[in-house]
Design an enzyme around this catalytic site. Sequence first.
Site, PDB file in Angstrom:
ATOM      1  N   LYS A 124       0.669  -1.246  -0.041  1.00 13.54           N
ATOM      2  CA  LYS A 124      -0.385   0.063   0.303  1.00 13.54           C
ATOM      3  C   LYS A 124       1.496   1.244   0.232  1.00 13.54           C
ATOM      4  CE  LYS A 124      -3.992   0.684   2.433  1.00 13.54           C
ATOM      5  NZ  LYS A 124      -4.948   0.986   3.297  1.00 13.54           N
ATOM      6  N   ASP A 167     -15.545  -0.252   8.616  1.00 14.17           N
ATOM      7  CA  ASP A 167     -15.527   0.703   7.359  1.00 14.17           C
ATOM      8  C   ASP A 167     -15.605  -1.339   6.324  1.00 14.17           C
ATOM      9  OD1 ASP A 167     -16.281   1.756   4.656  1.00 14.17           O
ATOM     10  OD2 ASP A 167     -13.448   1.517   4.258  1.00 14.17           O
TER      11      ASP A 167
END
Length: 327
Positions: free
Chosen positions: A27, A126
């Site tokens: 990431k 989330d």
Amino acid sequence: MQLNQTDTYLNCILQGVLPHGQEIAVKRLDKASGQGLKELRNELMSVAKLRHNNLTKLLGVCMEGQEKLLVYEYLPNRSLDTLLFAPEIEKRLLLPWETRYRIIYGTARGLLYLHEDSQIKIIHRDLKAGNILLDIDMNPKISDFGLARLFNGERTSTITSQVVGTLGYMAPEYVVLGHLSVKLDVYSFGILVLEIVTGKKNTEMFEAGADESTTLLSFVWDHWQKETPLETMDPSLDCKNTETEVLKCIHLGLLCVQENPADRPTMLDVLVMLHGDASSFSAPSKPAFTFAYGDFISDAVSRDLGSQRAEDVPSVNGVSISEFQPR
């Protein structure tokens, strides 16, 4: 280390190979994003000490100069949404009911660990199909802890003015009042379960009958009341010998999305129920946010949601992009 970029959003994901041949996912923080740095630090704090088979494994960190990277294990089957909502029937057939049930069960185990068993209690905030990654054997791993809220000790609830997450997966008490607790993740889990069973996105309106459109929650609830819940099942599924298990998951999903958070089960309750018989389950009440096309959400909810639509949330190549509300 060799890297191949697969996406370019706030946090892009790179696929790489270490010198000894191990595949990794990296990431990479967008250098122009100040908000991304906050997310990166939060994710690092969240996952550094987490060890569970149903959570993505952090392998390393690099923060040198303007480069800020998190190195994760590489999961070849990408995110659940790329298969579950694929327009191609061939992709959806890669998720037979046995695999879907294993994904539901594994995700529940991962959430229980976050809520009760990890050293630092964590609310994910989330949870959605785009944040469930699948390994080579289609085992689920919860990912993307950029919005996670950490708690020390046994306390796992608070009031927040910073309501963040993905529209359609946030519980009503969180959207309207900023009430943050583990029951937010339970609500999101219930949405995920119903999506897995039906193969339909919670964030889209779809045809329910002649000249009628509806949401996923309204669609499932209407069939539940009519005692025809199996008609909500993904047409690509063959569940002739597993109807009892499918019905149990629909029942469980509806219990998790009830409007009153006190009525929702804990994740420990959920795992017990997955091992049990649905005949012992309590009857679900009407879910929050059930409405048909043309109906209006309450003024309070509309004010908090603003003008953004859930279908505008991008999700490409399995990368989660979360919406942020103004503070």
